[in-house]
Design an enzyme around this catalytic site. Sequence first.
Site, PDB file in Angstrom:
ATOM      1  N   ILE A  11      42.671  74.913  46.472  1.00  0.00           N
ATOM      2  CA  ILE A  11      43.089  76.209  47.041  1.00  0.00           C
ATOM      3  C   ILE A  11      44.573  76.480  46.799  1.00  0.00           C
ATOM      4  O   ILE A  11      44.996  77.635  46.752  1.00  0.00           O
ATOM      5  CB  ILE A  11      42.720  76.294  48.546  1.00  0.00           C
ATOM      6  CG1 ILE A  11      42.734  77.748  49.029  1.00  0.00           C
ATOM      7  CG2 ILE A  11      43.638  75.413  49.402  1.00  0.00           C
ATOM      8  CD1 ILE A  11      42.106  77.957  50.401  1.00  0.00           C
ATOM      9  N   ASN A  24      46.270  71.264  61.701  1.00  0.00           N
ATOM     10  CA  ASN A  24      45.976  70.662  63.009  1.00  0.00           C
ATOM     11  C   ASN A  24      46.940  71.283  64.010  1.00  0.00           C
ATOM     12  O   ASN A  24      47.876  71.989  63.628  1.00  0.00           O
ATOM     13  CB  ASN A  24      46.060  69.134  62.979  1.00  0.00           C
ATOM     14  CG  ASN A  24      47.417  68.657  62.533  1.00  0.00           C
ATOM     15  OD1 ASN A  24      48.425  68.993  63.149  1.00  0.00           O
ATOM     16  ND2 ASN A  24      47.471  67.889  61.463  1.00  0.00           N
ATOM     17  N   GLY A  32      44.250  66.264  53.666  1.00  0.00           N
ATOM     18  CA  GLY A  32      43.348  67.286  53.132  1.00  0.00           C
ATOM     19  C   GLY A  32      44.079  68.537  52.671  1.00  0.00           C
ATOM     20  O   GLY A  32      45.122  68.467  52.026  1.00  0.00           O
ATOM     21  N   VAL A  33      43.522  69.684  53.016  1.00  0.00           N
ATOM     22  CA  VAL A  33      44.094  70.970  52.600  1.00  0.00           C
ATOM     23  C   VAL A  33      45.531  71.100  53.116  1.00  0.00           C
ATOM     24  O   VAL A  33      46.421  71.572  52.393  1.00  0.00           O
ATOM     25  CB  VAL A  33      43.273  72.144  53.187  1.00  0.00           C
ATOM     26  CG1 VAL A  33      43.869  73.474  52.790  1.00  0.00           C
ATOM     27  CG2 VAL A  33      41.838  72.075  52.736  1.00  0.00           C
ATOM     28  N   ASP A  34      45.731  70.694  54.337  1.00  0.00           N
ATOM     29  CA  ASP A  34      47.036  70.797  54.987  1.00  0.00           C
ATOM     30  C   ASP A  34      48.113  70.076  54.154  1.00  0.00           C
ATOM     31  O   ASP A  34      49.174  70.649  53.842  1.00  0.00           O
ATOM     32  CB  ASP A  34      46.909  70.144  56.373  1.00  0.00           C
ATOM     33  CG  ASP A  34      47.952  70.602  57.359  1.00  0.00           C
ATOM     34  OD1 ASP A  34      48.724  71.513  57.015  1.00  0.00           O
ATOM     35  OD2 ASP A  34      47.988  70.054  58.471  1.00  0.00           O
ATOM     36  N   THR A 123      35.348  70.929  57.577  1.00  0.00           N
ATOM     37  CA  THR A 123      34.328  70.118  56.877  1.00  0.00           C
ATOM     38  C   THR A 123      34.891  68.836  56.265  1.00  0.00           C
ATOM     39  O   THR A 123      34.163  68.096  55.610  1.00  0.00           O
ATOM     40  CB  THR A 123      33.634  70.926  55.757  1.00  0.00           C
ATOM     41  OG1 THR A 123      34.601  71.239  54.740  1.00  0.00           O
ATOM     42  CG2 THR A 123      33.016  72.190  56.286  1.00  0.00           C
TER      43      THR A 123
HETATM   44  P1  ADP Z   1      39.558  69.698  58.455  1.00  0.00           P
HETATM   45  O1  ADP Z   1      40.557  68.824  59.176  1.00  0.00           O
HETATM   46  O2  ADP Z   1      39.539  71.117  59.007  1.00  0.00           O
HETATM   47  O3  ADP Z   1      38.218  69.070  58.357  1.00  0.00           O
HETATM   48  P2  ADP Z   1      40.277  69.010  55.692  1.00  0.00           P
HETATM   49  O4  ADP Z   1      41.496  69.448  54.986  1.00  0.00           O
HETATM   50  O5  ADP Z   1      40.118  67.548  55.987  1.00  0.00           O
HETATM   51  O6  ADP Z   1      40.198  69.907  57.018  1.00  0.00           O
HETATM   52  O7  ADP Z   1      39.004  69.458  54.871  1.00  0.00           O
HETATM   53  C1  ADP Z   1      38.483  70.761  54.842  1.00  0.00           C
HETATM   54  C2  ADP Z   1      37.759  70.984  53.518  1.00  0.00           C
HETATM   55  O8  ADP Z   1      38.729  71.245  52.505  1.00  0.00           O
HETATM   56  C3  ADP Z   1      36.938  69.799  53.002  1.00  0.00           C
HETATM   57  O9  ADP Z   1      35.695  70.326  52.539  1.00  0.00           O
HETATM   58  C4  ADP Z   1      37.754  69.254  51.863  1.00  0.00           C
HETATM   59  O10 ADP Z   1      36.932  68.702  50.836  1.00  0.00           O
HETATM   60  C5  ADP Z   1      38.431  70.474  51.336  1.00  0.00           C
HETATM   61  N1  ADP Z   1      39.718  70.292  50.634  1.00  0.00           N
HETATM   62  C6  ADP Z   1      40.569  69.229  50.655  1.00  0.00           C
HETATM   63  N2  ADP Z   1      41.650  69.484  49.878  1.00  0.00           N
HETATM   64  C7  ADP Z   1      41.466  70.735  49.344  1.00  0.00           C
HETATM   65  C8  ADP Z   1      42.212  71.565  48.451  1.00  0.00           C
HETATM   66  N3  ADP Z   1      43.363  71.167  47.941  1.00  0.00           N
HETATM   67  N4  ADP Z   1      41.707  72.789  48.148  1.00  0.00           N
HETATM   68  C9  ADP Z   1      40.539  73.212  48.674  1.00  0.00           C
HETATM   69  N5  ADP Z   1      39.785  72.485  49.511  1.00  0.00           N
HETATM   70  C10 ADP Z   1      40.244  71.257  49.842  1.00  0.00           C
END
Ligand code: ADP
Length: 169
Positions: A11, A24, A32-34, A123
Amino acid sequence: MTTLTLAQGDITRERADAIVNAANSSLLGGGGVDGAIHRRGGPEVLQECRRLRASRYGKGLATGQAVATTAGRLDARWVIHTVGPVFSATEDRSHLLASCHREALRVADTLGARTVAFPAISTGVYGWPLEDAARVAVEAVRAADTAVEEVRFVLFDARAHEVFAARVG
Ligand code: ADP
């Protein structure tokens, strides 16, 4: 009328008016995304998150709420941070997951954002089963009263993309 679209990949590589962060409640970064958003967005994003913690969000951002910051070096104008619920097998928290989408779009409207990219909130480490998360996310976006023209779900891997595609149609 909001159009739902799908993309597969990272993303932080997307171009959109706003990119939603699965943050969070501390707003101070995580995995992860964060982690990816803070890494690629650079220190300005964290700096603004720290300011939010020092002002309006002294106790952090509550689950289901959303707040915007600059997008720093990302190819977007804003990051909209929202805190997904941790999945529970014994308690239905889907209203909170729906709220993340609704609130993120409400914040997008206040900013004038027309294209918004969402990850699959909750997720990852928060453990929400993908099929159910896709259902809640897509229903919440479809039900939202928003001026956002395009909501793009950006799914990290092929399986997540397939699951969301089955919902978006
Ligand atoms: P949460 O804590 O809300 O579960 P996460 O970041 O751990 O958030 O994961 C949310 C989703 O984002 C997961 O399906 C993960 O595979 C996906 N994800 C992780 N990194 C990225 C990224 N760079 N771009 C898009 N999706 C991502």
